[in-house]
Design a protein around this motif. Structure first.
Motif, PDB file in Angstrom:
ATOM      1  N   HIS A 292      36.445  38.950  48.597  1.00 16.00           N
ATOM      2  CA  HIS A 292      36.588  38.680  49.826  1.00 16.00           C
ATOM      3  C   HIS A 292      35.125  38.174  50.226  1.00 16.00           C
ATOM      4  O   HIS A 292      33.985  38.709  50.039  1.00 16.00           O
ATOM      5  CB  HIS A 292      36.942  39.759  50.709  1.00 16.00           C
ATOM      6  CG  HIS A 292      38.302  40.392  50.522  1.00 16.00           C
ATOM      7  ND1 HIS A 292      39.591  39.626  50.344  1.00 16.00           N
ATOM      8  CD2 HIS A 292      38.675  41.696  50.080  1.00 16.00           C
ATOM      9  CE1 HIS A 292      40.295  40.469  50.269  1.00 16.00           C
ATOM     10  NE2 HIS A 292      39.874  41.657  50.039  1.00 16.00           N
TER      11      HIS A 292
ATOM     12  N   SER B  47      39.874  40.538  60.676  1.00 11.06           N
ATOM     13  CA  SER B  47      40.246  39.655  59.788  1.00 11.06           C
ATOM     14  C   SER B  47      41.386  40.006  59.016  1.00 11.06           C
ATOM     15  O   SER B  47      42.134  38.996  58.385  1.00 11.06           O
ATOM     16  CB  SER B  47      38.727  39.766  58.751  1.00 11.06           C
ATOM     17  OG  SER B  47      38.855  40.885  57.877  1.00 11.06           O
TER      18      SER B  47
ATOM     19  N   LYS C  62      42.780  36.861  56.824  1.00 11.38           N
ATOM     20  CA  LYS C  62      41.780  36.222  56.324  1.00 11.38           C
ATOM     21  C   LYS C  62      40.646  37.298  56.102  1.00 11.38           C
ATOM     22  O   LYS C  62      39.673  37.385  56.902  1.00 11.38           O
ATOM     23  CB  LYS C  62      41.091  35.007  57.344  1.00 11.38           C
ATOM     24  CG  LYS C  62      42.064  33.764  57.469  1.00 11.38           C
ATOM     25  CD  LYS C  62      41.563  32.586  58.189  1.00 11.38           C
ATOM     26  CE  LYS C  62      42.305  31.569  58.051  1.00 11.38           C
ATOM     27  NZ  LYS C  62      41.733  29.997  58.765  1.00 11.38           N
TER      28      LYS C  62
ATOM     29  N   ILE D 126      37.654  39.669  55.305  1.00 14.20           N
ATOM     30  CA  ILE D 126      36.201  39.479  55.024  1.00 14.20           C
ATOM     31  C   ILE D 126      35.746  41.180  54.805  1.00 14.20           C
ATOM     32  O   ILE D 126      36.076  42.040  55.163  1.00 14.20           O
ATOM     33  CB  ILE D 126      35.513  38.700  55.794  1.00 14.20           C
ATOM     34  CG1 ILE D 126      35.338  39.505  57.249  1.00 14.20           C
ATOM     35  CG2 ILE D 126      35.907  37.420  56.075  1.00 14.20           C
ATOM     36  CD1 ILE D 126      34.610  38.746  58.368  1.00 14.20           C
TER      37      ILE D 126
ATOM     38  N   ASP E 195      37.541  35.232  65.812  1.00 11.77           N
ATOM     39  CA  ASP E 195      38.164  34.328  64.893  1.00 11.77           C
ATOM     40  C   ASP E 195      37.665  32.994  64.299  1.00 11.77           C
ATOM     41  O   ASP E 195      37.444  32.923  63.126  1.00 11.77           O
ATOM     42  CB  ASP E 195      39.523  33.876  65.476  1.00 11.77           C
ATOM     43  CG  ASP E 195      40.592  35.069  65.872  1.00 11.77           C
ATOM     44  OD1 ASP E 195      40.268  36.270  65.445  1.00 11.77           O
ATOM     45  OD2 ASP E 195      41.717  34.475  66.749  1.00 11.77           O
TER      46      ASP E 195
ATOM     47  N   ASN F 255      36.544  32.830  60.305  1.00  6.36           N
ATOM     48  CA  ASN F 255      36.878  31.518  59.804  1.00  6.36           C
ATOM     49  C   ASN F 255      35.649  30.974  59.147  1.00  6.36           C
ATOM     50  O   ASN F 255      35.504  30.302  57.956  1.00  6.36           O
ATOM     51  CB  ASN F 255      37.768  30.457  60.474  1.00  6.36           C
ATOM     52  CG  ASN F 255      38.592  29.689  59.682  1.00  6.36           C
ATOM     53  OD1 ASN F 255      39.780  30.102  59.106  1.00  6.36           O
ATOM     54  ND2 ASN F 255      38.266  28.381  59.393  1.00  6.36           N
TER      55      ASN F 255
ATOM     56  N   ARG G  38      34.584  32.451  55.914  1.00  6.41           N
ATOM     57  CA  ARG G  38      35.448  32.436  54.839  1.00  6.41           C
ATOM     58  C   ARG G  38      35.502  30.761  54.497  1.00  6.41           C
ATOM     59  O   ARG G  38      35.525  30.673  53.127  1.00  6.41           O
ATOM     60  CB  ARG G  38      37.082  32.515  55.017  1.00  6.41           C
ATOM     61  CG  ARG G  38      37.278  33.960  55.112  1.00  6.41           C
ATOM     62  CD  ARG G  38      38.738  34.282  55.454  1.00  6.41           C
ATOM     63  NE  ARG G  38      39.749  33.715  54.319  1.00  6.41           N
ATOM     64  CZ  ARG G  38      39.757  34.322  53.267  1.00  6.41           C
ATOM     65  NH1 ARG G  38      39.503  35.758  53.160  1.00  6.41           N
ATOM     66  NH2 ARG G  38      40.577  33.889  52.295  1.00  6.41           N
ATOM     67  N   GLU G  39      35.228  29.880  55.397  1.00 11.16           N
ATOM     68  CA  GLU G  39      35.578  28.588  54.987  1.00 11.16           C
ATOM     69  C   GLU G  39      34.292  27.620  55.018  1.00 11.16           C
ATOM     70  O   GLU G  39      34.297  26.555  54.712  1.00 11.16           O
ATOM     71  CB  GLU G  39      36.819  27.821  55.825  1.00 11.16           C
ATOM     72  CG  GLU G  39      37.921  28.869  55.637  1.00 11.16           C
ATOM     73  CD  GLU G  39      38.716  28.653  54.511  1.00 11.16           C
ATOM     74  OE1 GLU G  39      38.324  27.936  53.604  1.00 11.16           O
ATOM     75  OE2 GLU G  39      39.448  29.693  54.130  1.00 11.16           O
TER      76      GLU G  39
ATOM     77  N   ASN H 264      40.248  27.124  62.560  1.00 10.52           N
ATOM     78  CA  ASN H 264      41.005  27.758  61.618  1.00 10.52           C
ATOM     79  C   ASN H 264      42.457  27.019  61.992  1.00 10.52           C
ATOM     80  O   ASN H 264      43.474  27.677  61.614  1.00 10.52           O
ATOM     81  CB  ASN H 264      41.281  29.113  61.970  1.00 10.52           C
ATOM     82  CG  ASN H 264      41.468  29.283  63.554  1.00 10.52           C
ATOM     83  OD1 ASN H 264      41.777  28.600  64.154  1.00 10.52           O
ATOM     84  ND2 ASN H 264      41.232  30.710  64.017  1.00 10.52           N
TER      85      ASN H 264
END
Length: 542
Positions: free
Chosen positions: A137, A165, A170, A172, A479, A483, A486-487, A492
């Motif tokens: 993660h 998350s 998603k 983390i 949120d 995101n 993660r990205e 998102n």
């Protein structure tokens, strides 16, 4: 157990039995080297608290990597907070409502009740429930506020973010760390610089990032996807980590988030020599052939009390991140302009009314002449009379044009309060946010937001840190943060699209309380005024 001595065999049996016993109680376990760390469940997250990420630090020595872990360790309680000046608030009654808001979400954020000790270099990890070495993660690492003179990780419950998350699919991993502050972590002066112990707090942060790189897989984290996130002094720390090592991250982090803090023009180690000398005098180390070595050996209680004897203005201005030509190798704005900064995606953010909390310190500035003196002597020291007149024209005394912005004639705490709040907020916050974006956004993806939460707080408005509760919870900012971790982008696909900030299209996310929508605005408010004060600040740092 072949080859073990009887004593080690006994130890192995005891620790293995203890770990098995704990496991039967359904406590989460993490295995580091030959050590077992026993955590606890926190809703839909597991947490492991107070894990040392370095050897116990010697005063005014750089942190050393931890030795391999052995045995069974209780990781259910926070470690010690690093010693600092606990009460650094302005004391204004207008600050009480904001403190109450923050205290409700982050107990002890202003006056931590967590015990303090110099043996304080610990990390706390929240993971999705059941996460372990088989997972990968993304990771976010939080650095706390506190003006470099106070603060600690125990106020912040990362479980809120990890739970969210998991809810949105998603997951983390969240990490927070303690690092040295105040006189323990940010001692200036030639003696400190020659010994390589300037900016120890930031050096501690770097050591913690190395620890995370080495061990986070054991908690289900991905060591190759780590975002560093900070607020206020923590955000300035994030910026300095991006600038350290000529912008080489050493593979320790891949993204950055900065709230209400950016790499500013700094004093050098020599310019704050008086702060070092003041501490030497307060500890009776004057006259020693090696005053730094004397400071190392002053008993803790005596050292701490001596630190408290230093005048408040010297604490706040004297124990700061400094240009030491080592960890911070030059003035941050110049280093940024030269491209000596990590080329990673980032978010930079401000609240709308960043200057109000500082303006409470200036109740005796009530006339135009006194504002002019403040600007010329303190805010932008050394500017000319003509330049001062330009600044005052662009920051008029009309309260309707001051901060808290958008509140008309209300919130004029003193005759020049809203004018000072607007000026300070732009010089110390909004101006440097824009400078960061203008200098770096051609080379990496940058996103920016302005928070207008809590506009109804009298006097304070949307002051520094008023957006923090909306990140440790459930909502659009949380949120977006998840995101981004993660990205590398906050978008998102469900919330309002947040465009990348560019010089040709400087778009900023504006977010307020539930009654007002999230919207995208042009980041051009007060452009003429902000451009002027930033250019003057570059020539005349505070």
């Amino acid at each position: 157990m072949r080859g073990l001595t009887p004593l080690l065999t006994c130890f192995y049996i005891i620790t293995t039995s203890l770990a098995a016993s704990i496991s039967s109680l359904n406590a989460p376990l993490a295995f580091l080297d030959n050590g077992t760390f026993v955590g606890k469940h926190n809703g839909s997250a597991d947490c492991y608290l107070g894990i040392p990420y370095a050897e116990p630090p010697a005063r005014y020595r750089q942190a050393e990597p931890n030795h391999p872990y052995t045995g069974v360790h209780d990781a259910t309680q926070f470690g010690f907070s690093c010693p600092g000046i606990q009460d650094s608030s302005s004391g204004s009654p207008y600050m009480t409502p904001l403190f109450n808001v923050l205290e409700a979400k982050f107990p002890g954020i202003e006056n931590s009740t967590n015990p303090m000790n110099e043996d304080c270099l610990t990390a706390n990890i929240w993971t999705p429930k059941g996460a372990g070495p088989g997972d990968s993660h993304p990771v976010v690492v939080f650095l706390y506020l506190g003006a470099f003179v106070y603060g600690g990780s125990s106020s912040y419950n990362g479980g809120f973010i990890v739970e969210r998350s998991v809810q949105i699919g998603k997951p983390i991993v969240y990490v927070s760390i303690n690092y040295r502050v105040a006189a323990f972590g940010f001692l200036p002066g030639e003696e400190s610089r020659n010994a390589g112990v300037t900016n120890l707090g930031m050096r501690d942060q770097r050591q913690a990032l190395r620890w995370i790189k080495r061990y986070i897989q054991n908690f289900g984290g991905d060591p190759n996807r780590v975002t560093i996130w900070g607020i206020n002094a923590g955000a300035e720390s994030v910026g300095c980590q991006m600038l350290a090592n000529n912008g080489d991250t050493e593979g320790l982090f891949t993204g950055a988030v900065m709230q209400s803090g950016f790499p500013l023009p700094m004093n050098t180690y020599a310019q704050l020599q008086s702060s070092y000398d003041t501490l030497v005098n307060a500890t009776n180390c004057t006259g020693h052939s090696d005053t730094l070595d004397c400071l190392r050996h002053v008993p803790y209680d005596d050292f701490y009390q001596a630190m408290l004897l230093v005048p408040t203005e010297d604490r706040l201005s004297g124990w700061q991140a400094i240009v030491d030509y080592d960890f911070i190798q030059g003035q941050p704005p110049s280093r940024m302009k030269a491209g000596l900064i990590a080329r990673i995606p980032y978010i930079v953010a401000d609240t709308d009314d960043e200057g109000t909390e500082t303006a409470f310190f200036l109740p005796n500035i009530t006339t135009d002449e006194e504002v002019a003196d403040y600007v010329q002597q303190l805010a932008l020291p050394g500017i000319s009379d003509e330049q001062t007149a330009q600044v005052l024209e662009l920051y008029p005394s009309d309260p309707a044009k001051g901060s808290p912005f958008g509140t008309g004639d209300a919130n004029q705490v003193t005759p020049q309060f809203k004018r000072l709040s607007a000026l300070i907020g732009d010089i110390e916050f909004h101006g440097w946010r824009r400078y960061f974006l203008n200098t770096t956004s051609d080379f990496q993806h940058g996103y920016s937001y302005v928070s207008k939460f809590y506009k109804d707080l009298e006097g304070v408005g949307s002051g520094t840190a008023s957006d923090l509760p909306f990140l440790y919870g459930r909502g659009p900012l949380t949120d977006y943060l998840i995101n981004f971790v993660r990205e590398g982008t906050p978008n998102n696909g469900t919330a309002v699209y947040w465009p990348r900030w560019t010089k040709s299209s400087p778009q900023i996310l504006s977010i307020a309380n539930d009654s007002q929508p999230v919207e995208i605005l042009e980041d051009t408010f007060r452009k003429e005024a902000i451009d002027l004060v930033v250019s003057l600040n570059l020539q005349h740092p505070e």
